[in-house]
Design a protein around this motif. Structure first.
Motif, PDB file in Angstrom:
ATOM      1  N   LYS A  95      24.867  37.157 -49.868  1.00 25.54           N
ATOM      2  CA  LYS A  95      25.363  36.977 -48.506  1.00 25.54           C
ATOM      3  C   LYS A  95      26.478  35.935 -48.485  1.00 25.54           C
ATOM      4  CE  LYS A  95      23.798  36.113 -43.834  1.00 25.54           C
ATOM      5  NZ  LYS A  95      22.710  35.682 -42.975  1.00 25.54           N
ATOM      6  N   LEU A  96      26.287  34.840 -49.208  1.00 23.75           N
ATOM      7  CA  LEU A  96      27.301  33.788 -49.283  1.00 23.75           C
ATOM      8  C   LEU A  96      28.610  34.325 -49.853  1.00 23.75           C
ATOM      9  CD1 LEU A  96      27.735  30.739 -48.799  1.00 23.75           C
ATOM     10  CD2 LEU A  96      27.023  30.375 -51.162  1.00 23.75           C
ATOM     11  N   ALA A  97      28.508  35.250 -50.805  1.00 22.08           N
ATOM     12  CA  ALA A  97      29.697  35.852 -51.418  1.00 22.08           C
ATOM     13  C   ALA A  97      30.304  36.952 -50.555  1.00 22.08           C
ATOM     14  CB  ALA A  97      29.336  36.418 -52.786  1.00 22.08           C
ATOM     15  N   GLY A  98      29.623  37.348 -49.487  1.00 26.38           N
ATOM     16  CA  GLY A  98      30.149  38.386 -48.607  1.00 26.38           C
ATOM     17  C   GLY A  98      29.850  39.804 -49.059  1.00 26.38           C
ATOM     18  N   LEU A  99      28.970  39.968 -50.040  1.00 26.85           N
ATOM     19  CA  LEU A  99      28.646  41.317 -50.515  1.00 26.85           C
ATOM     20  C   LEU A  99      27.607  42.001 -49.646  1.00 26.85           C
ATOM     21  CD1 LEU A  99      28.609  40.768 -54.368  1.00 26.85           C
ATOM     22  CD2 LEU A  99      30.337  41.924 -52.999  1.00 26.85           C
ATOM     23  N   VAL A 100      26.764  41.221 -48.980  1.00 28.72           N
ATOM     24  CA  VAL A 100      25.802  41.780 -48.031  1.00 28.72           C
ATOM     25  C   VAL A 100      25.887  40.993 -46.727  1.00 28.72           C
ATOM     26  CG1 VAL A 100      24.212  42.548 -49.839  1.00 28.72           C
ATOM     27  CG2 VAL A 100      23.832  40.369 -48.737  1.00 28.72           C
ATOM     28  N   ARG A 101      25.435  41.614 -45.661  1.00 32.72           N
ATOM     29  CA  ARG A 101      25.386  40.970 -44.348  1.00 32.72           C
ATOM     30  C   ARG A 101      23.971  41.106 -43.822  1.00 32.72           C
ATOM     31  NH1 ARG A 101      29.759  43.156 -40.591  1.00 32.72           N
ATOM     32  NH2 ARG A 101      28.862  41.534 -39.292  1.00 32.72           N
ATOM     33  N   SER A 102      23.704  40.404 -42.736  1.00 30.14           N
ATOM     34  CA  SER A 102      22.364  40.486 -42.154  1.00 30.14           C
ATOM     35  C   SER A 102      22.455  40.430 -40.643  1.00 30.14           C
ATOM     36  CB  SER A 102      21.486  39.346 -42.669  1.00 30.14           C
ATOM     37  OG  SER A 102      21.972  38.101 -42.195  1.00 30.14           O
ATOM     38  N   ARG A 103      21.360  40.877 -40.021  1.00 31.61           N
ATOM     39  CA  ARG A 103      21.232  40.749 -38.572  1.00 31.61           C
ATOM     40  C   ARG A 103      19.753  40.539 -38.267  1.00 31.61           C
ATOM     41  NH1 ARG A 103      21.491  46.222 -39.109  1.00 31.61           N
ATOM     42  NH2 ARG A 103      19.784  47.365 -38.141  1.00 31.61           N
ATOM     43  N   ARG A 104      19.493  39.889 -37.168  1.00 30.46           N
ATOM     44  CA  ARG A 104      18.122  39.629 -36.751  1.00 30.46           C
ATOM     45  C   ARG A 104      17.615  40.728 -35.851  1.00 30.46           C
ATOM     46  NH1 ARG A 104      14.918  35.693 -37.803  1.00 30.46           N
ATOM     47  NH2 ARG A 104      15.926  33.895 -38.667  1.00 30.46           N
ATOM     48  N   GLU A 105      16.392  41.147 -36.112  1.00 25.90           N
ATOM     49  CA  GLU A 105      15.677  42.085 -35.241  1.00 25.90           C
ATOM     50  C   GLU A 105      14.331  41.430 -34.937  1.00 25.90           C
ATOM     51  OE1 GLU A 105      15.358  45.931 -37.065  1.00 25.90           O
ATOM     52  OE2 GLU A 105      17.477  46.365 -36.762  1.00 25.90           O
ATOM     53  N   GLY A 106      14.291  40.644 -33.888  1.00 25.07           N
ATOM     54  CA  GLY A 106      13.080  39.881 -33.583  1.00 25.07           C
ATOM     55  C   GLY A 106      12.868  38.830 -34.650  1.00 25.07           C
ATOM     56  N   ARG A 107      11.731  38.882 -35.314  1.00 32.49           N
ATOM     57  CA  ARG A 107      11.434  37.941 -36.399  1.00 32.49           C
ATOM     58  C   ARG A 107      11.989  38.395 -37.740  1.00 32.49           C
ATOM     59  NH1 ARG A 107       5.233  35.958 -35.567  1.00 32.49           N
ATOM     60  NH2 ARG A 107       5.583  34.897 -33.594  1.00 32.49           N
ATOM     61  N   ARG A 108      12.303  39.668 -37.839  1.00 32.04           N
ATOM     62  CA  ARG A 108      12.816  40.248 -39.094  1.00 32.04           C
ATOM     63  C   ARG A 108      14.302  39.989 -39.263  1.00 32.04           C
ATOM     64  NH1 ARG A 108      12.247  46.418 -39.263  1.00 32.04           N
ATOM     65  NH2 ARG A 108      13.695  46.123 -40.949  1.00 32.04           N
ATOM     66  N   VAL A 109      14.703  39.795 -40.500  1.00 36.20           N
ATOM     67  CA  VAL A 109      16.117  39.751 -40.851  1.00 36.20           C
ATOM     68  C   VAL A 109      16.377  40.990 -41.692  1.00 36.20           C
ATOM     69  CG1 VAL A 109      17.948  38.502 -42.047  1.00 36.20           C
ATOM     70  CG2 VAL A 109      16.191  37.237 -40.803  1.00 36.20           C
ATOM     71  N   VAL A 110      17.310  41.807 -41.232  1.00 36.28           N
ATOM     72  CA  VAL A 110      17.633  43.055 -41.918  1.00 36.28           C
ATOM     73  C   VAL A 110      18.955  42.873 -42.653  1.00 36.28           C
ATOM     74  CG1 VAL A 110      18.149  45.503 -41.592  1.00 36.28           C
ATOM     75  CG2 VAL A 110      16.416  44.389 -40.175  1.00 36.28           C
ATOM     76  N   TYR A 111      18.975  43.239 -43.920  1.00 35.25           N
ATOM     77  CA  TYR A 111      20.164  43.109 -44.763  1.00 35.25           C
ATOM     78  C   TYR A 111      20.789  44.480 -44.972  1.00 35.25           C
ATOM     79  CZ  TYR A 111      18.427  38.462 -45.687  1.00 35.25           C
ATOM     80  OH  TYR A 111      17.989  37.173 -45.530  1.00 35.25           O
ATOM     81  N   PHE A 112      22.119  44.473 -45.133  1.00 34.91           N
ATOM     82  CA  PHE A 112      22.841  45.729 -45.326  1.00 34.91           C
ATOM     83  C   PHE A 112      24.187  45.461 -45.986  1.00 34.91           C
ATOM     84  CE2 PHE A 112      23.701  43.988 -41.185  1.00 34.91           C
ATOM     85  CZ  PHE A 112      25.074  44.135 -40.999  1.00 34.91           C
ATOM     86  N   VAL A 113      24.768  46.517 -46.534  1.00 25.77           N
ATOM     87  CA  VAL A 113      26.120  46.485 -47.098  1.00 25.77           C
ATOM     88  C   VAL A 113      26.978  47.312 -46.170  1.00 25.77           C
ATOM     89  CG1 VAL A 113      27.579  47.124 -49.055  1.00 25.77           C
ATOM     90  CG2 VAL A 113      25.262  46.306 -49.466  1.00 25.77           C
ATOM     91  N   ASP A 114      28.011  46.693 -45.605  1.00 22.77           N
ATOM     92  CA  ASP A 114      28.861  47.472 -44.698  1.00 22.77           C
ATOM     93  C   ASP A 114      30.306  47.568 -45.178  1.00 22.77           C
ATOM     94  OD1 ASP A 114      29.788  44.931 -44.126  1.00 22.77           O
ATOM     95  OD2 ASP A 114      29.812  45.221 -41.962  1.00 22.77           O
ATOM     96  N   ASP A 115      30.553  47.185 -46.424  1.00 24.35           N
ATOM     97  CA  ASP A 115      31.890  47.280 -46.999  1.00 24.35           C
ATOM     98  C   ASP A 115      31.986  48.554 -47.831  1.00 24.35           C
ATOM     99  OD1 ASP A 115      34.357  46.939 -48.199  1.00 24.35           O
ATOM    100  OD2 ASP A 115      33.758  45.200 -49.389  1.00 24.35           O
ATOM    101  N   PRO A 116      32.784  49.524 -47.405  1.00 25.16           N
ATOM    102  CA  PRO A 116      32.872  50.788 -48.150  1.00 25.16           C
ATOM    103  C   PRO A 116      33.353  50.595 -49.588  1.00 25.16           C
ATOM    104  CG  PRO A 116      34.335  50.825 -46.223  1.00 25.16           C
ATOM    105  CD  PRO A 116      33.613  49.522 -46.221  1.00 25.16           C
ATOM    106  N   ASP A 117      34.168  49.578 -49.837  1.00 27.47           N
ATOM    107  CA  ASP A 117      34.636  49.331 -51.206  1.00 27.47           C
ATOM    108  C   ASP A 117      33.482  48.888 -52.106  1.00 27.47           C
ATOM    109  OD1 ASP A 117      37.263  50.003 -50.580  1.00 27.47           O
ATOM    110  OD2 ASP A 117      37.780  47.939 -50.045  1.00 27.47           O
ATOM    111  N   THR A 118      32.600  48.050 -51.580  1.00 28.93           N
ATOM    112  CA  THR A 118      31.434  47.618 -52.348  1.00 28.93           C
ATOM    113  C   THR A 118      30.542  48.811 -52.665  1.00 28.93           C
ATOM    114  OG1 THR A 118      31.487  45.418 -51.340  1.00 28.93           O
ATOM    115  CG2 THR A 118      29.415  46.099 -52.345  1.00 28.93           C
ATOM    116  N   VAL A 119      30.330  49.674 -51.694  1.00 29.99           N
ATOM    117  CA  VAL A 119      29.500  50.869 -51.910  1.00 29.99           C
ATOM    118  C   VAL A 119      30.158  51.769 -52.955  1.00 29.99           C
ATOM    119  CG1 VAL A 119      28.549  52.937 -50.823  1.00 29.99           C
ATOM    120  CG2 VAL A 119      28.494  50.748 -49.609  1.00 29.99           C
ATOM    121  N   ALA A 120      31.473  51.929 -52.894  1.00 28.46           N
ATOM    122  CA  ALA A 120      32.179  52.775 -53.867  1.00 28.46           C
ATOM    123  C   ALA A 120      32.062  52.201 -55.277  1.00 28.46           C
ATOM    124  CB  ALA A 120      33.650  52.909 -53.472  1.00 28.46           C
ATOM    125  N   VAL A 121      32.194  50.890 -55.421  1.00 30.29           N
ATOM    126  CA  VAL A 121      32.050  50.251 -56.735  1.00 30.29           C
ATOM    127  C   VAL A 121      30.633  50.468 -57.261  1.00 30.29           C
ATOM    128  CG1 VAL A 121      31.940  48.009 -57.910  1.00 30.29           C
ATOM    129  CG2 VAL A 121      33.881  48.549 -56.443  1.00 30.29           C
TER     130      VAL A 121
END
Length: 97
Positions: free
Chosen positions: A46-72
């Motif tokens: 997350k610090l490097a910007g490869l993944v992002r997160s969002r809060r859903e109540g008490r849960r923190v959900v992580y995801f990759v939203d950079d198409p270049d990262t997914v392609a690599v």
């Protein structure tokens, strides 16, 4: 990016997140790691910007939203799978081709 992904657990985490978002416990199940270790890897990614997160109540959900990262990630997995099956890996296309 490649320095962080040189770690097999982080590579596996980013690949799993490229397939779909997840919380820490879901990732631990998917990649087979301990919660504290997965959490530490996620912090670095997350610090490097490869993944992002969002809060859903008490849960923190992580995801990759950079198409270049997914392609690599897809390219890496295809190449590694080809090598493990004994097939010659696909040659990368040249830039501009």
């Amino acid at each position: 990016m490649f320095g962080l992904l040189a770690s097999p657990p982080r590579l596996h985490i980013v690949w799993a997140l490229a397939q779909g978002e997840s919380d820490v416990s879901g990732l631990a199940e998917r990649v087979g790691g301990a919660l504290p270790a997965i959490s530490q890897h996620l912090s670095k990614l997350k610090l490097a910007g490869l993944v992002r997160s969002r809060r859903e109540g008490r849960r923190v959900v992580y995801f990759v939203d950079d198409p270049d990262t997914v392609a690599v990630m897809r390219t890496l997995v295809v190449q590694l799978a080809a090598r493990s099956e004994g097939a010659a890996p696909a040659r990368p296309r040249q830039l501009g081709a």
